[in-house]
Design an enzyme around this catalytic site. Structure first.
Site, PDB file in Angstrom:
ATOM      1  N   GLN A 348       1.684 -39.161  19.195  1.00 59.57           N
ATOM      2  CA  GLN A 348       2.044 -40.512  18.781  1.00 59.57           C
ATOM      3  C   GLN A 348       1.166 -41.524  19.503  1.00 59.57           C
ATOM      4  OE1 GLN A 348       6.293 -40.435  19.481  1.00 59.57           O
ATOM      5  NE2 GLN A 348       6.715 -40.215  17.300  1.00 59.57           N
ATOM      6  N   THR A 517       7.001 -37.283  24.973  1.00 61.73           N
ATOM      7  CA  THR A 517       7.136 -35.840  24.802  1.00 61.73           C
ATOM      8  C   THR A 517       7.427 -35.579  23.324  1.00 61.73           C
ATOM      9  OG1 THR A 517       7.902 -35.778  27.072  1.00 61.73           O
ATOM     10  CG2 THR A 517       8.248 -33.790  25.798  1.00 61.73           C
ATOM     11  N   HIS A 518       6.535 -36.092  22.487  1.00 57.73           N
ATOM     12  CA  HIS A 518       6.691 -35.966  21.045  1.00 57.73           C
ATOM     13  C   HIS A 518       5.467 -35.283  20.472  1.00 57.73           C
ATOM     14  CE1 HIS A 518       9.316 -39.860  21.440  1.00 57.73           C
ATOM     15  NE2 HIS A 518       9.925 -38.792  21.916  1.00 57.73           N
ATOM     16  N   ASN A 519       5.203 -34.079  20.940  1.00 62.10           N
ATOM     17  CA  ASN A 519       4.122 -33.280  20.395  1.00 62.10           C
ATOM     18  C   ASN A 519       4.662 -32.576  19.151  1.00 62.10           C
ATOM     19  OD1 ASN A 519       4.524 -32.969  23.496  1.00 62.10           O
ATOM     20  ND2 ASN A 519       2.329 -32.988  23.262  1.00 62.10           N
TER      21      ASN A 519
END
Lengths: 591, 235, 123
Positions: A348, A517-519
């Site tokens: 993101q 932590t938006h992989n």
């Protein structure tokens, strides 16, 4: 020597949100389930209780609940021409490493992703023509629809104690909710959180600018709640120690509160902690998986756990790593575009402004994980015409605080000295009088952004580290400029005493500092085995008794936090296994 | 100069806190107020990692970056040097959670920290190189510089204008050093810094007490009574 | 004989609890949802908070199997409807530095309901 254990019906790798949901659901359906969790058990009473949990150094700075990069990490680079080097300590993203996974330390923002994501390619092509999508942008439809997922979003929201305000119930717009959300069957289980001052000020300014703000839906229980399974939640205390911490009041929707206790109570379920999965085994013809090899990290002993069904429920990156090290599915090749495992890795982007108000007093340490008003006018609003701006995707904007603790949060106007008396007085003054407005933006899949195995560096088990090749492309830069302009216009309209303006990022993605932590992606769902690793039930196209459940299945990344669809897809997959797969094992969707 | 603690308004909450700590019949607000101790001069602490030269550098740095004024006592009185020493002596300093396998390459800035050094090794080399640089420019080590020279050196170090001869990249050292000073100022006092919660008092951060459900409305746009509480006080 | 410490007397006065209302145990049971995520009503079942079984027969900090905060242990409170209601009105004010993550219950009627419920079931 590997000790072979007795076969079970299903083995779950990783016990966070998706593993917790699947373990509970499948054990209740009568399957014998074993969960392998590489981390340790932690409980609210012993580990997340006051006062020890209120330790910014331990949990935020030193990553007490996160993966240990000394044992396992990945290598990173911005493009294939660079040599990837290890991410030697955590920074940009923080996968969890205990029972409950990242669901312990998340803030709780829970969104319903819509058909604008699930049908991204077809919707943009239909509206703007094929040429609008850049040749190297590898977005594709996900193979699922919002209507199919709606009951499962509902299920997850009621399980995880989401506080919020509906904007659209059955097609009828609701005052105070998000007018751009897709229709929902009913409202959230809990009313919105009490808005903090910064959020109220942002709300007013955004509305004055013609935007449509609403309280951010979040897994912070606005009042005490009992979920449909009987899990009890306390009321959120707005302690300000949410993101990066376990919740001392059992007020955060976390798997160790909402679902895992019900699996633990079930005699069909067994949890093995400190069990580090290293390989998924296949049968001789490679059409089915047969179990999982793991190491007990307390003793170093290796075990083989045979199972009828294998469910990969670890963090995105670890699910993809296990697929690659086990040789399941063809690895993606960015040069030819062939292969599927590692494809469409996304992240993101964002832009934020800090506003200083000398006559305000924000008490930034008082907040809930989701105490921010938000607007979707440039996100899920399909009426926003991207044509003139030339980008695909969108961004949401929120105003307020989240974890404004003093080692990490010390806002001062640009140009303030970094130390000394002037620094001290500015820090003292502005800690209480500053607030943030931030945009979080989507990242579209690109041919050159992918995951594969590193040729050089190894983890503690002698396996190759995963290699991440990622950078923002022109699409994200265009969106970032638009987002920064919108943020700054709203901020200026609030007449702050001083302001650190939002700037669109132009530099490459970096492993520091923390971003999100938006992989997503790497083992994506789709309708065609040639361009996706999983079918719409998150079932491997190659081995029908392997399900890979998590944000790895996302074909690209939206601006929203990922846990809403992650939880919904876990319930969706659980239903597909319980209702169809157990009765008739085989592919659940035609290739 | 007046004691900064005394210059802050006394709050009822503080009295209750003291009352609770003392307990029983003595727990009257007036009695508690009378027992307010002045900030006791810190006992000499002793070092677990820093050698004499390094300790002198860190002490000088802490006092220069955090000078005494109405807001806080100076850095060494807050225990910033002790925080840094203990952090370097402990697991973090020795490379806990740090991937320490080669090959070692410089890479590009977006790839983050790539030195073959634990934080303790980085500080040792960085302090040594900083003192070498100071000797070259000023003829003496950092701790012997006057205030103006210290300021000049730190400004150059922060701006990346100092190059260490055969030492680690100065910017990497400065980033780590600066972060540990901030940690020593604002982490819970159980780690040796933020003594008497001086950092928290400075900004009005209440510490480990954090039950704000009703305070969102009650203290909207108003100062929250600031008597911070640390982990040890609730343990 | 009931012994009330100087502290709890002092606090009860400051919180200005009116004459105790008669609580309603049924309403209290519903309100108890706010407590149930951490407190069990079963004897010896401690969770984030101590079991509330038999609460009104004991002193604060007394259960052997629960690790109380020092503040709670030395509070000198003996649990009765009066002391409980004074405490849960604003726990951090009543016993500063206690560890219960609960801001308090402002409504005296609701506090009385909880007392009534605990008096009935918490034996």
């Amino acid at each position: 020597m590997v000790t072979k254990l007795k076969e079970v019906d299903a083995v779950v790798v990783g016990l966070g949100w998706t593993g917790g949901i699947l373990a509970k659901e499948l054990a209740e359906a009568g399957l014998k389930v074993v969960a392998l969790e590489r981390g340790e058990m932690r409980t609210t009473a012993d580990d997340y209780a006051v006062p020890n949990i209120r330790d910014e150094l331990r949990y935020v700075v030193r990553h007490d609940l996160m993966m240990d990069t000394a044992r396992d990490t990945l290598t990173v680079r911005n493009n294939p021409s660079q040599e990837a080097l290890p991410m030697r300590r955590l920074g940009s993203f923080l996968p969890g490493d205990v029972v409950g996974g990242s669901g312990v330390h998340w803030s709780g923002h829970t969104w319903r992703w819509t058909d604008m994501e699930f049908k991204a390619r077809s919707m943009y092509e239909e509206r703007y023509g094929k040429a609008f999508i850049p040749a190297d942008m590898s977005i594709q439809d996900w193979g699922i629809t919002y209507a199919e997922l709606e009951p499962y979003y509902d299920r997850f929201e009621y399980t995880a104690a989401i506080s919020g305000k509906a904007g659209n119930i059955g097609g009828k717009l609701q005052d105070g909710g998000n007018p751009f959300e897709a229709p929902r069957a009913r409202d959230y289980p809990l009313p919105p959180l009490t808005p903090i001052l910064a959020s109220v000020m942002f709300d007013k300014a955004a509305k004055n600018n013609g935007y449509h703000t609403f309280p951010r839906p979040s897994a912070n229980a606005s009042r005490a709640y009992t979920n449909p399974d009987g899990a009890k939640f306390g009321a959120c205390q707005y302690c300000g120690y949410c993101q990066r911490f376990g919740c001392e009041a059992n007020a955060k929707g976390s798997p160790h509160v909402a679902v895992i206790p019900f699996a633990m109570k079930n005699p069909n379920f067994e949890l093995r902690t400190h069990a580090w999965a290293t390989k998924i085994l296949k049968d001789s013809i490679g059409k089915k998986v047969t179990g999982v090899v793991y190491t007990n990290v307390l003793t170093g002993e290796e075990f083989e756990q045979p199972a009828g069904i294998v469910l990969l429920c670890a963090y995105v990156l670890n699910n993809v790593h296990l697929m690659l090290t086990s040789g399941i599915g063809a690895p993606y090749d960015p040069a030819s575009g062939a292969g599927v495992v590692g494809k469409n890795y996304c992240y993101q982007t964002g832009a934020g402004a800090t506003l200083f108000f000398e006559d305000r007093h924000f008490n930034p340490f008082m907040n809930a994980g989701g105490s921010n008003y938000t607007m979707d006018d440039f996100n899920t609003n399909w009426n926003f015409d991207r044509g003139p701006h030339g980008f695909i995707g969108g961004y949401n904007i929120g105003g307020g605080f989240n974890t404004a603790l003093p080692i990490g949060y010390r806002p001062v106007p640009q140009g303030t000295p970094q130390w000394g008396r002037a620094w001290k007085s500015a820090t003292a003054k502005y800690y209480q009088t500053a607030m943030n407005i931030g945009a979080s933006g989507s990242v579209m899949a690109n041919r050159a952004n992918y995951l594969d195995l590193d040729p050089t560096y190894k983890n503690a088990f002698g396996q190759p580290l995963m290699r991440m090749t990622f950078d923002y492309k022109d699409n994200e830069h265009k969106m970032g400029r638009h987002a920064a302009d919108t943020v700054n216009a709203i901020a200026k309209s609030m007449n702050p005493t001083a302001m650190n303006a939002a700037t669109a990022r132009t530099d490459p993605w970096t492993v520091v500092p923390y971003q999100s932590t938006h992989n997503t992606g790497g083992a994506i769902m789709g309708v065609n085995p040639k361009n996706s690793a999983l079918n719409k039930y998150l079932q491997s196209w190659d081995c029908h008794n392997l399900f890979v459940v998590g944000a790895n299945a996302f074909a690209h990344n939206a601006s929203y936090n990922p846990t809403g669809p992650v939880g919904a897809l876990a319930y969706w997959t659980a239903d597909a296994i319980k209702n169809r797969y157990i009765k008739n094992p085989g592919p659940l969707a035609p290739a | 100069m007046s004691d900064p603690k005394q210059s802050r308004p006394k709050l009822a909450r503080r009295d209750f806190l003291k009352a609770a700590a003392v307990g029983g019949a003595a727990a009257l607000p007036q009695a508690a107020a009378a027992q307010q101790p002045a900030a006791a001069p810190p006992a000499p602490a002793g070092y677990a990692f820093l050698n004499a030269q390094e300790a002198a550098f860190i002490e000088a740095l802490a006092d220069h970056m955090i000078p005494a004024d109405a807001l806080t006592p100076k850095g060494t009185e807050i225990g910033i040097h002790i925080y840094i020493d203990r952090a370097l002596a402990g697991a973090w300093g020795k490379g806990d959670r740090l991937y320490m396998q080669g090959p070692w390459k410089t890479g590009v800035p977006s790839q983050g920290y790539q030195l073959p050094l634990t934080p303790a090794q980085l500080f040792r080399a960085g302090i040594d190189s900083s003192n070498a640089s100071c000797r070259k420019t000023y003829g003496k080590t950092f701790d012997r510089l006057d205030e103006k020279q210290r300021e000049e050196f730190l400004a150059a170090l922060a701006a990346g204008k100092i190059t260490f001869d055969a030492g680690p990249p100065s910017r990497v050292f400065w980033t780590a050093l600066y972060q540990t000073v901030m940690e020593g100022m604002f982490s819970d006092p159980i780690y040796g810094g933020n003594r008497n919660k001086a950092g928290w008092r400075m900004i009005g951060f209440p510490g480990a007490i954090a039950v704000h459900r009703d305070n969102i409305e009650k203290y909207r746009d108003k100062a929250f009574p600031n008597e911070p509480v640390s982990i040890s006080e609730m343990s | 004989m009931m012994k009330i410490s100087a502290l709890s007397l002092c606090l009860a006065g400051l919180i200005a609890t009116p004459a105790l209302a008669e609580g309603d145990a049924a309403r209290g049971e519903k309100k108890f949802e706010e407590c149930a995520a951490c407190h069990s009503l079963e004897k010896d079942v401690n969770n984030v908070g101590p079991s509330l079984a038999g609460l009104f027969a004991r002193k604060a900090g007394e259960l052997e199997n629960f690790r109380y905060s020092p503040a709670m242990k030395r509070s000198g409170i003996v649990w009765s409807p009066q002391t409980l209601e004074a405490f849960i009105a604003e726990p951090q004010k009543a016993v500063p530095a206690n560890r219960m993550p609960y801001a308090g219950l402002a409504d005296a009627g609701e506090r009385a309901d909880i007392s009534a419920f605990l008096a009935k079931t918490g034996k």
